[in-house]
Design an enzyme around this catalytic site. Structure first.
Site, PDB file in Angstrom:
ATOM      1  N   CYS A 126      34.027  35.361  36.207  1.00  0.00           N
ATOM      2  CA  CYS A 126      32.667  35.893  36.242  1.00  0.00           C
ATOM      3  C   CYS A 126      32.045  35.854  34.852  1.00  0.00           C
ATOM      4  CB  CYS A 126      32.684  37.322  36.788  1.00  0.00           C
ATOM      5  SG  CYS A 126      31.042  38.014  37.083  1.00  0.00           S
ATOM      6  N   CYS A 127      32.793  36.303  33.863  1.00  0.00           N
ATOM      7  CA  CYS A 127      32.298  36.260  32.483  1.00  0.00           C
ATOM      8  C   CYS A 127      32.071  34.818  32.024  1.00  0.00           C
ATOM      9  CB  CYS A 127      33.283  36.942  31.541  1.00  0.00           C
ATOM     10  SG  CYS A 127      33.303  38.745  31.640  1.00  0.00           S
ATOM     11  N   CYS A 207      27.944  44.742  31.529  1.00  0.00           N
ATOM     12  CA  CYS A 207      27.424  44.550  32.876  1.00  0.00           C
ATOM     13  C   CYS A 207      27.747  45.769  33.750  1.00  0.00           C
ATOM     14  CB  CYS A 207      28.035  43.298  33.499  1.00  0.00           C
ATOM     15  SG  CYS A 207      27.488  41.755  32.735  1.00  0.00           S
ATOM     16  N   CYS A 210      31.284  46.392  35.525  1.00  0.00           N
ATOM     17  CA  CYS A 210      32.465  46.459  34.664  1.00  0.00           C
ATOM     18  C   CYS A 210      32.287  47.413  33.478  1.00  0.00           C
ATOM     19  CB  CYS A 210      32.813  45.061  34.154  1.00  0.00           C
ATOM     20  SG  CYS A 210      33.191  43.885  35.479  1.00  0.00           S
ATOM     21  N   CYS A 233      34.894  39.697  26.921  1.00  0.00           N
ATOM     22  CA  CYS A 233      34.243  38.890  27.951  1.00  0.00           C
ATOM     23  C   CYS A 233      34.601  37.408  27.828  1.00  0.00           C
ATOM     24  CB  CYS A 233      32.729  39.060  27.881  1.00  0.00           C
ATOM     25  SG  CYS A 233      31.966  38.410  26.383  1.00  0.00           S
TER      26      CYS A 233
END
EC number: 1.8.4.10
Length: 241
Positions: A126-127, A207, A210, A233
């Protein structure tokens, strides 16, 4: 001051990172930023900011050196509304002249995260698609970049140099030597606005999925990726080439 340095035509013409690190080891944050500006020129230097809990301090120091240095802001699609509002507040407060909000590629999101659940199943991926890859694209025109990491944040940041090479360009860490007390002094002296979420216990803001509140006595980044081994990240641990 509002310094504009001559541009350097080629990355190969830049001084080595370790040489710059030695010369700037004891320099103030403003001196580090001014040196970066002199080394590559404004058109080849960018500051990467999350507009998070401590971001106002580095942005303030940068604005005092040259408010027209490009600022790259990664709008991941998962940020708090408070962070987006804080970005706009700091742009106006500090007179920042070139803030670029960068978003992940829609094609990539549709392919790799169509249900917006990747943060849970694979936070590293995702990062990567929301931060690392967009930053790599955004940094392509630049020969060097500035960021706000501090050694007191611990973990992988505990022994960062003032200047390093990220595999593609020079990377300046103007706040490497700065203490918590010095950060607070910048906030107070400049009367900087605080991130709206700090008052409710968010000492480090990333975010939404998280990021959690930090309990008393915890490290300031304890609320990031809570319950996971993950502490970064990826933009500071992967090459940005």
């Amino acid at each position: 001051m509002n310094a504009i340095a001559p541009q350097v035509s080629s990355i190969s013409a830049l001084p080595p990172a370790d040489e710059l690190d030695r010369s700037l080891r004891d320099a103030s944050p403003a001196e580090v930023i001014a040196a970066a500006l002199k080394t590559v020129g404004r058109d080849k230097l960018a500051l990467v900011s999350s507009f998070g809990a401590e971001s106002a301090t580095l942005l303030k120091v940068m604005a005092d050196v040259d408010p027209a240095i490009p600022v790259i802001f990664l709008d991941t699609g998962w940020l708090f509304e408070e962070t987006l509002a804080y970005r706009d507040t700091l742009i106006a407060t500090l007179g920042l002249k070139d803030v670029r909000s960068i978003k992940p590629a829609e094609e990539t999101l549709s392919r790799d995260d169509p249900d917006r659940e990747l943060w849970f199943s694979n936070p590293d991926a995702c990062c990567r698609i929301r931060k690392v890859e967009p930053l790599a694209r955004a940094l392509k025109p630049f020969s060097a970049w500035l960021n706000g990491r501090k050694r007191f944040q611990g973990n992988a940041r505990a022994d960062i140099p003032v200047v390093e090479h990220d595999g593609a360009r020079l990377k300046f860490n103007p706040f490497a030597n700065v203490s918590r007390e010095e950060l607070e002094a910048i906030f107070v002296r400049a009367k900087l606005p605080r991130h709206p979420l700090v008052a409710s216990g968010f000492l480090s803001v990333g975010c939404m999925p998280c990021t959690s509140r930090t309990a008393e006595g915890e490290d300031s980044r304890a609320g990031r990726w809570r319950g996971r081994a993950k502490t970064e990240c990826g933009i500071h641990t992967m090459k940005t080439s």
